[in-house]
Design a protein around this motif. Structure first.
Motif, PDB file in Angstrom:
ATOM      1  N   ASP A   1       0.864  -1.180   0.000  1.00 10.45           N
ATOM      2  CA  ASP A   1       0.000   0.000   0.000  1.00 10.45           C
ATOM      3  C   ASP A   1       0.897   1.225   0.000  1.00 10.45           C
ATOM      4  OD1 ASP A   1      -1.882   1.950   0.301  1.00 10.45           O
ATOM      5  OD2 ASP A   1      -2.395   1.458   2.368  1.00 10.45           O
TER       6      ASP A   1
ATOM      7  N   LEU B   1       4.342  11.030  -0.164  1.00 15.96           N
ATOM      8  CA  LEU B   1       4.484   9.665   0.338  1.00 15.96           C
ATOM      9  C   LEU B   1       5.715   9.539   1.227  1.00 15.96           C
ATOM     10  CD1 LEU B   1       3.763   7.755  -2.996  1.00 15.96           C
ATOM     11  CD2 LEU B   1       2.149   8.142  -1.119  1.00 15.96           C
ATOM     12  N   ALA B   2       5.735   8.496   2.056  1.00 14.34           N
ATOM     13  CA  ALA B   2       6.904   8.218   2.905  1.00 14.34           C
ATOM     14  C   ALA B   2       7.874   7.276   2.212  1.00 14.34           C
ATOM     15  CB  ALA B   2       6.448   7.620   4.234  1.00 14.34           C
TER      16      ALA B   2
ATOM     17  N   ALA C   1       0.293   4.302   0.077  1.00  7.85           N
ATOM     18  CA  ALA C   1      -0.118   5.383   0.973  1.00  7.85           C
ATOM     19  C   ALA C   1       0.421   5.204   2.393  1.00  7.85           C
ATOM     20  CB  ALA C   1      -1.638   5.487   1.009  1.00  7.85           C
ATOM     21  N   SER C   2       0.615   3.965   2.812  1.00  8.36           N
ATOM     22  CA  SER C   2       1.069   3.711   4.181  1.00  8.36           C
ATOM     23  C   SER C   2       2.499   3.159   4.245  1.00  8.36           C
ATOM     24  CB  SER C   2       0.129   2.723   4.879  1.00  8.36           C
ATOM     25  OG  SER C   2       0.096   1.479   4.171  1.00  8.36           O
ATOM     26  N   SER C   3       3.069   2.824   3.103  1.00  6.98           N
ATOM     27  CA  SER C   3       4.403   2.202   3.082  1.00  6.98           C
ATOM     28  C   SER C   3       5.512   3.224   3.365  1.00  6.98           C
ATOM     29  CB  SER C   3       4.649   1.550   1.721  1.00  6.98           C
ATOM     30  OG  SER C   3       5.960   1.024   1.649  1.00  6.98           O
ATOM     31  N   GLU C   4       6.575   2.755   4.022  1.00  7.81           N
ATOM     32  CA  GLU C   4       7.774   3.553   4.249  1.00  7.81           C
ATOM     33  C   GLU C   4       8.977   2.884   3.587  1.00  7.81           C
ATOM     34  OE1 GLU C   4       8.224   4.187   8.423  1.00  7.81           O
ATOM     35  OE2 GLU C   4       6.371   5.345   8.603  1.00  7.81           O
TER      36      GLU C   4
END
Length: 305
Positions: free
Chosen positions: A92, A123-124, A94-97
């Motif tokens: 994902d 994004l991260a 949007a939530s991935s680093e």
């Protein structure tokens, strides 16, 4: 029947990894196993098939004829299994680093780095560009071991272990300083070959970019200097009367900064074709698919596609 049921199919996975990497230690690294586990697995498979599979060569191993036959039968099925397994990996954006690593030539890095940062600004996720290793086999191995996620280069692999897609095309141009005493406004073939030249030598191919991509054997040129960095080459051209060859996109980007004139080459040359290259087993991997899409978006935004 009982022997067939007892057979460990994981031996085939280990065998194909050793075959591709030509090394027990590299296969162990790829599979997250110990080297002794890999060695024991190959010994068990050797006992099952009744044939020698690998012979020691230096620090690696070389497949026997029996191993080659076995690999040809197993490779398509194992590749399909790896793709299916990889496709289940959740991703994902949007939530991935996550940090992705991409091998790219100096010119590709210079052209895309800023645009990629803009694409990722909300994004991260991080995409780190690296120049590829000098040895082609090392580049392929790092892709197979997933130490890098993708390569963006003029290299087009022949092995079925990789997938590729052409994403950019550029052309070669000649640059000379604006205050050049003999060349102004146009460049003839005689003028080109009468001047001294800054040779940009491609590290992995040990060739000049002109010799790699021209359609004819070029006459001997007077060498001014040899560079392995395009920026260094253009800097030297700005401070001398020597000519240099660069990609058009790169030259257009930096010609004003370095005070350079940009000319079409006075001889025929092949276009520079850039490919995205990734491991075949990541063909259906959601994270790798996303990475390819973002790089293609950056290429499109830069007007390079």
């Amino acid at each position: 029947m009982s022997q067939q049921k007892a057979f460990d199919l994981n031996l085939f996975r280990i065998f194909t990894a050793v075959y591709r990497t030509s090394s027990f230690s590299r296969a162990a690294e790829e599979l997250d196993l110990t080297q002794s586990s890999v060695s024991n697995a190959i010994t068990r498979l050797k006992s099952t098939v009744g044939q020698e599979l690998f012979i020691r060569v230096g620090r690696g191993v070389k497949p026997t004829a029996s191993a080659m036959d076995l690999y040809q039968q197993l490779a398509p099925a194992m590749s399909t299994i790896e793709q299916v397994t990889s496709s289940f990996a959740a991703f994902d954006a949007a939530s991935s680093e996550r940090t992705f690593y991409v091998y790219a030539s100096e010119s590709a890095i210079q052209l895309l780095q800023g645009t990629v940062e803009q694409v990722l600004q909300d994004l991260a996720i991080n995409i780190v560009f690296r120049e590829p290793p000098l040895i082609e086999e090392e580049l392929q191995m790092e892709l197979q071991l997933e130490k890098v996620d993708l390569a963006l280069d003029i290299w087009l692999p022949e092995s079925a272990a990789f997938k590729s897609q052409k994403v950019m095309q550029d052309q070669l141009v000649c640059v000379a300083r604006k205050a050049h005493p003999r060349i102004q406004g146009a460049l003839t073939q005689d003028q080109y070959f009468n001047e001294k030249h800054i040779i940009f030598k491609m590290r992995r191919y040990n060739l000049s970019v002109a010799d790699l991509l021209t359609k004819q054997v070029l006459p001997a040129r007077q060498m001014h200097s040899e560079q392995s960095s395009i920026l260094s080459m253009m800097s030297v051209a700005s401070k001398s009367d020597a000519l240099a060859i660069a990609s058009k996109s790169y030259a257009d980007e930096y010609a004003e900064l370095f005070g350079l004139q940009v000319f079409d080459l006075p001889f025929a040359a092949e276009p520079i074709e850039y490919y995205m290259v990734w491991s075949h087993k990541l063909q259906q991997n959601p994270a790798n698919i996303w990475l390819r899409q973002q790089l293609q978006l950056a290429i499109k935004l830069r007007g390079l596609g």
